[in-house]
Design a protein around this motif. Structure first.
Motif, mmCIF file in Angstrom:
data_model
loop_
_atom_site.group_PDB
_atom_site.id
_atom_site.type_symbol
_atom_site.label_atom_id
_atom_site.label_comp_id
_atom_site.label_asym_id
_atom_site.label_seq_id
_atom_site.Cartn_x
_atom_site.Cartn_y
_atom_site.Cartn_z
ATOM 1 N N LYS A 21 0.839 -1.208 0.000
ATOM 2 C CA LYS A 21 0.000 0.000 0.000
ATOM 3 C C LYS A 21 0.871 1.255 0.000
ATOM 4 O O LYS A 21 0.545 2.239 -0.662
ATOM 5 N N ALA A 22 1.982 1.209 0.727
ATOM 6 C CA ALA A 22 2.904 2.350 0.763
ATOM 7 C C ALA A 22 3.500 2.610 -0.619
ATOM 8 O O ALA A 22 3.958 3.727 -0.902
ATOM 9 N N LEU A 23 3.469 1.595 -1.488
ATOM 10 C CA LEU A 23 3.976 1.730 -2.855
ATOM 11 C C LEU A 23 2.835 1.926 -3.856
ATOM 12 O O LEU A 23 3.023 1.772 -5.053
ATOM 13 N N ASP A 24 1.641 2.247 -3.320
ATOM 14 C CA ASP A 24 0.436 2.419 -4.142
ATOM 15 C C ASP A 24 0.072 1.153 -4.912
ATOM 16 O O ASP A 24 -0.370 1.214 -6.063
ATOM 17 N N MET A 25 0.279 0.011 -4.278
ATOM 18 C CA MET A 25 -0.073 -1.280 -4.875
ATOM 19 C C MET A 25 -1.120 -1.945 -3.982
ATOM 20 O O MET A 25 -1.133 -1.743 -2.767
ATOM 21 N N ASP A 26 -1.997 -2.728 -4.590
ATOM 22 C CA ASP A 26 -3.021 -3.461 -3.850
ATOM 23 C C ASP A 26 -2.626 -4.928 -3.764
ATOM 24 O O ASP A 26 -2.693 -5.656 -4.754
#
Length: 88
Positions: A21-26
Motif C-alpha cells: 500500500k505504501a507503494l500504491d499497490m493493492d
C-alpha cells in the motif's frame, strides 16, 4: 510468542499488504503460495523491510546463507522457515 501457523501467515500477509500500500499497490489478493518478489507488489526496499520486520517480530536472526527464495519467497515459505528455525 505465538507460533500458530495461521496467525503467522495472517501477520505476514498484513505486513505485505501494508508495505505494498505504501507503494500504491493493492496486495489484498496475495496468496500464501505467491512468490513475493515475482508478484511485483514489493520493491527491493519493501522486501528488505519485510525481512527486518519478520526477524524483529519473531525474535530471531536469519543467517546470510538462509536468505533465499526457498525460505523467504512466499508467506508459506516464511512460515515454514520460522517454525522449523524455532524448533531447531
Amino acid at each position: 510468542m505465538n507460533l500458530n501457523p495461521d496467525e503467522i501467515k495472517a501477520a505476514i500477509r498484513a505486513k505485505v499488504i501494508e508495505l505494498a500500500k505504501a507503494l500504491d499497490m493493492d496486495a489484498s489478493g496475495v496468496t500464501d503460495d505467491d512468490i513475493l518478489p515475482a508478484t511485483g507488489l514489493l520493491d527491493s526496499g519493501a522486501i528488505l523491510e519485510l525481512v527486518v520486520w519478520f526477524e524483529a517480530s519473531y525474535d530471531f536472526r536469519i543467517k546470510q546463507e538462509d536468505m533465499n527464495i526457498d525460505n523467504l519467497g512466499s508467506i508459506n515459505a516464511m512460515t515454514d522457515f520460522l517454525l522449523s528455525s524455532k524448533q531447531a
